[in-house]
Design a protein around this motif. Structure first.
Motif, PDB file in Angstrom:
ATOM      1  N   PRO A  15     -18.412  -1.818   8.227  1.00 14.60           N
ATOM      2  CA  PRO A  15     -19.642  -2.238   8.890  1.00 14.60           C
ATOM      3  C   PRO A  15     -19.838  -3.748   8.797  1.00 14.60           C
ATOM      4  CG  PRO A  15     -20.110  -1.174   6.787  1.00 14.60           C
ATOM      5  CD  PRO A  15     -18.652  -0.966   7.055  1.00 14.60           C
ATOM      6  N   GLN A  16     -20.620  -4.260   9.700  1.00 14.27           N
ATOM      7  CA  GLN A  16     -20.894  -5.698   9.728  1.00 14.27           C
ATOM      8  C   GLN A  16     -21.590  -6.129   8.441  1.00 14.27           C
ATOM      9  OE1 GLN A  16     -20.020  -7.819  12.247  1.00 14.27           O
ATOM     10  NE2 GLN A  16     -20.777  -9.525  11.024  1.00 14.27           N
ATOM     11  N   ALA A  17     -21.103  -7.188   7.824  1.00 11.12           N
ATOM     12  CA  ALA A  17     -21.700  -7.681   6.581  1.00 11.12           C
ATOM     13  C   ALA A  17     -23.027  -8.381   6.860  1.00 11.12           C
ATOM     14  CB  ALA A  17     -20.746  -8.649   5.889  1.00 11.12           C
ATOM     15  N   HIS A  18     -23.891  -8.386   5.862  1.00 10.55           N
ATOM     16  CA  HIS A  18     -25.155  -9.099   5.976  1.00 10.55           C
ATOM     17  C   HIS A  18     -24.894 -10.573   6.289  1.00 10.55           C
ATOM     18  CE1 HIS A  18     -29.100 -10.767   4.852  1.00 10.55           C
ATOM     19  NE2 HIS A  18     -29.556  -9.545   5.080  1.00 10.55           N
ATOM     20  N   GLY A  19     -25.642 -11.096   7.230  1.00 10.33           N
ATOM     21  CA  GLY A  19     -25.373 -12.441   7.730  1.00 10.33           C
ATOM     22  C   GLY A  19     -25.590 -13.557   6.738  1.00 10.33           C
ATOM     23  N   SER A  20     -26.274 -13.273   5.652  1.00 10.96           N
ATOM     24  CA  SER A  20     -26.534 -14.328   4.670  1.00 10.96           C
ATOM     25  C   SER A  20     -25.332 -14.623   3.784  1.00 10.96           C
ATOM     26  CB  SER A  20     -27.717 -13.934   3.783  1.00 10.96           C
ATOM     27  OG  SER A  20     -27.362 -12.833   2.953  1.00 10.96           O
ATOM     28  N   ILE A  21     -24.343 -13.723   3.762  1.00 14.04           N
ATOM     29  CA  ILE A  21     -23.231 -13.886   2.822  1.00 14.04           C
ATOM     30  C   ILE A  21     -22.328 -15.023   3.281  1.00 14.04           C
ATOM     31  CG2 ILE A  21     -21.236 -12.795   1.743  1.00 14.04           C
ATOM     32  CD1 ILE A  21     -22.611 -10.105   2.165  1.00 14.04           C
ATOM     33  N   SER A  22     -22.265 -16.054   2.460  1.00 14.43           N
ATOM     34  CA  SER A  22     -21.438 -17.225   2.769  1.00 14.43           C
ATOM     35  C   SER A  22     -21.157 -17.959   1.469  1.00 14.43           C
ATOM     36  CB  SER A  22     -22.167 -18.153   3.740  1.00 14.43           C
ATOM     37  OG  SER A  22     -23.293 -18.737   3.102  1.00 14.43           O
ATOM     38  N   GLU A  23     -20.246 -18.900   1.551  1.00 13.50           N
ATOM     39  CA  GLU A  23     -19.951 -19.722   0.377  1.00 13.50           C
ATOM     40  C   GLU A  23     -21.187 -20.488  -0.078  1.00 13.50           C
ATOM     41  OE1 GLU A  23     -17.173 -23.600  -0.541  1.00 13.50           O
ATOM     42  OE2 GLU A  23     -16.309 -21.956   0.656  1.00 13.50           O
ATOM     43  N   ASP A  24     -21.954 -21.008   0.872  1.00 14.47           N
ATOM     44  CA  ASP A  24     -23.165 -21.756   0.516  1.00 14.47           C
ATOM     45  C   ASP A  24     -24.174 -20.867  -0.205  1.00 14.47           C
ATOM     46  OD1 ASP A  24     -22.148 -24.078   1.616  1.00 14.47           O
ATOM     47  OD2 ASP A  24     -23.218 -23.861   3.522  1.00 14.47           O
ATOM     48  N   THR A  25     -24.326 -19.639   0.258  1.00 14.73           N
ATOM     49  CA  THR A  25     -25.266 -18.724  -0.390  1.00 14.73           C
ATOM     50  C   THR A  25     -24.827 -18.422  -1.814  1.00 14.73           C
ATOM     51  OG1 THR A  25     -25.858 -17.701   1.723  1.00 14.73           O
ATOM     52  CG2 THR A  25     -26.336 -16.447  -0.268  1.00 14.73           C
ATOM     53  N   VAL A  26     -23.539 -18.161  -2.010  1.00  7.63           N
ATOM     54  CA  VAL A  26     -23.050 -17.856  -3.348  1.00  7.63           C
ATOM     55  C   VAL A  26     -23.260 -19.052  -4.269  1.00  7.63           C
ATOM     56  CG1 VAL A  26     -21.007 -17.278  -4.697  1.00  7.63           C
ATOM     57  CG2 VAL A  26     -21.409 -16.152  -2.507  1.00  7.63           C
ATOM     58  N   ARG A  27     -22.996 -20.246  -3.779  1.00  9.52           N
ATOM     59  CA  ARG A  27     -23.217 -21.432  -4.616  1.00  9.52           C
ATOM     60  C   ARG A  27     -24.693 -21.563  -4.992  1.00  9.52           C
ATOM     61  NH1 ARG A  27     -18.872 -24.448  -5.214  1.00  9.52           N
ATOM     62  NH2 ARG A  27     -17.167 -24.391  -3.673  1.00  9.52           N
ATOM     63  N   ALA A  28     -25.577 -21.285  -4.038  1.00  9.65           N
ATOM     64  CA  ALA A  28     -27.008 -21.383  -4.313  1.00  9.65           C
ATOM     65  C   ALA A  28     -27.449 -20.323  -5.323  1.00  9.65           C
ATOM     66  CB  ALA A  28     -27.791 -21.245  -3.011  1.00  9.65           C
ATOM     67  N   LEU A  29     -26.924 -19.111  -5.199  1.00 12.60           N
ATOM     68  CA  LEU A  29     -27.258 -18.061  -6.156  1.00 12.60           C
ATOM     69  C   LEU A  29     -26.780 -18.429  -7.563  1.00 12.60           C
ATOM     70  CD1 LEU A  29     -26.324 -14.919  -4.018  1.00 12.60           C
ATOM     71  CD2 LEU A  29     -28.617 -15.470  -4.868  1.00 12.60           C
ATOM     72  N   LEU A  30     -25.581 -18.952  -7.653  1.00  8.76           N
ATOM     73  CA  LEU A  30     -25.068 -19.356  -8.958  1.00  8.76           C
ATOM     74  C   LEU A  30     -25.909 -20.481  -9.556  1.00  8.76           C
ATOM     75  CD1 LEU A  30     -21.251 -19.338  -8.152  1.00  8.76           C
ATOM     76  CD2 LEU A  30     -22.407 -17.808  -9.756  1.00  8.76           C
ATOM     77  N   ALA A  31     -26.241 -21.465  -8.751  1.00  3.97           N
ATOM     78  CA  ALA A  31     -27.029 -22.593  -9.251  1.00  3.97           C
ATOM     79  C   ALA A  31     -28.386 -22.140  -9.762  1.00  3.97           C
ATOM     80  CB  ALA A  31     -27.189 -23.642  -8.150  1.00  3.97           C
ATOM     81  N   ALA A  32     -28.989 -21.167  -9.078  1.00  3.98           N
ATOM     82  CA  ALA A  32     -30.326 -20.713  -9.451  1.00  3.98           C
ATOM     83  C   ALA A  32     -30.313 -19.755 -10.634  1.00  3.98           C
ATOM     84  CB  ALA A  32     -30.988 -20.044  -8.246  1.00  3.98           C
ATOM     85  N   GLN A  33     -29.282 -18.902 -10.736  1.00  5.84           N
ATOM     86  CA  GLN A  33     -29.325 -17.826 -11.719  1.00  5.84           C
ATOM     87  C   GLN A  33     -28.295 -17.952 -12.838  1.00  5.84           C
ATOM     88  OE1 GLN A  33     -29.665 -13.885  -9.910  1.00  5.84           O
ATOM     89  NE2 GLN A  33     -30.418 -14.790  -8.012  1.00  5.84           N
TER      90      GLN A  33
END
Length: 308
Positions: free
Chosen positions: A12-30
């Motif tokens: 199935p189509q992946a959620h559109g938010s999943i990207s390298e930038d999103t992962v970097r932001a999640l790591l930086a925040a959490q």
């Protein structure tokens, strides 16, 4: 899975938010202590998007909402059961929460070195190691163990899937021109249905195909992606090995498994052939070359298709 379910599609189509930038932001925040590590290539499975993180970790994010439950199952069962396993498997090292536009929980696990065996299967002599690993895994499952709707069911309840796939494949050709040997297919299925049933269900990976089994230089290197783990017939994990090993390797794996477990199961061989057959037939209907290739390879090893 029902007979009318459309199977001729890929993940199935992946959620559109999943990207390298999103992962970097999640790591930086959490997990800011890990945010400076290099982020590697993205790998997409059916349920998860995975990014390598530095040399030692990977980030796993559900691609769709339906994969959130399997991620939570994986997290819980790896923590509860994993310490007792004597074969390489991932460990969850950090948990992540929704944020930065991404709507679901996510995890950081240790990186498992090796190559998946979906394109290049393991050789025959790797069968013993896989047999030992599955014997280690297959402890009797408790009554409250998860139920996998595709793999915890008895073979008789797979008839609709068998009929659906066979109707679509009767005149189909494999990637190298292979064709089904319908008489062999029908014999394998009839023998599986007629075989004595299983004993108590056991803890099972329940998705033990080549994309989830790792190899390093032709040796077994571990099992990944535990989100579908459930209580199943012993034949399920053993049947999936036809996507991982040649026939002689599967025979070695099963013999090793029986020697270690001492299980007395007269119908095991016929049932695992039925599991392998139905999985291969269904995957051969997909519009995903990787799965189709594994499917026809399994059919060949079962003797159910003409030579390529």
């Amino acid at each position: 899975m029902s007979a009318h379910r459309p199977l001729d599609s890929g993940p199935p189509q992946a959620h559109g938010s999943i990207s390298e930038d999103t992962v970097r932001a999640l790591l930086a925040a959490q997990h800011p202590d890990l945010a400076g590590l290099p982020l590697g290539e993205r790998f997409d499975g059916w349920d998860m998007a995975v990014f390598r993180l530095g040399d030692d970790y990977s980030v796993r994010l559900p691609r769709v909402e339906a994969a959130v439950g399997p991620l939570e199952t994986e997290t819980r069962l790896l923590a509860e059961l994993g310490p007792g396993w004597d074969f390489p498997h991932p460990e969850v090292v950090r948990t992540g929460e929704p944020g930065e536009g991404y709507p679901w929980p996510w995890r950081i696990v240790n990186w498992m070195p090796g190559d998946t065996t979906d394109l290049l299967p393991l050789p025959d002599d790797a069968g013993a190691a896989l047999g030992r690993a599955i014997a280690d895994l297959h402890q009797i499952a408790p009554a409250d163990a998860p139920y996998n709707p595709e793999q915890s069911l008895p073979l008789s309840e797979r008839q609709a899937d068998y009929d659906y796939a066979l109707a679509r494949l009767a005149d189909a050709r494999g990637p190298y021109g292979e064709r089904l040997l319908l008489d062999v297919v029908e014999r394998i299925w009839a023998e599986a249905l007629a075989a004595p049933g299983p004993g108590e269900p056991v803890w099972s990976h329940a998705d033990l195909h080549g994309s989830n089994v790792l190899a390093i230089d032709g040796t077994f290197a571990g099992i990944i992606d535990w989100g579908k783990m459930a209580a199943c017939d012993r034949a399920v994990d053993l049947g999936f090995l036809y996507t991982v090993l040649p026939q002689d390797g599967v025979i070695t794996a099963v013999n090793t498994y029986l020697e270690i477990t001492g299980v007395d199961d007269a119908g095991l061989e016929a049932r695992l052939h039925g599991v392998a057959l139905t999985k291969a037939l269904l995957w051969a209907t997909l519009d995903r070359p990787l799965n189709v290739g594994m499917a026809w390879r399994a059919l060949a090893e079962l003797g159910a298709s003409t030579p390529a």
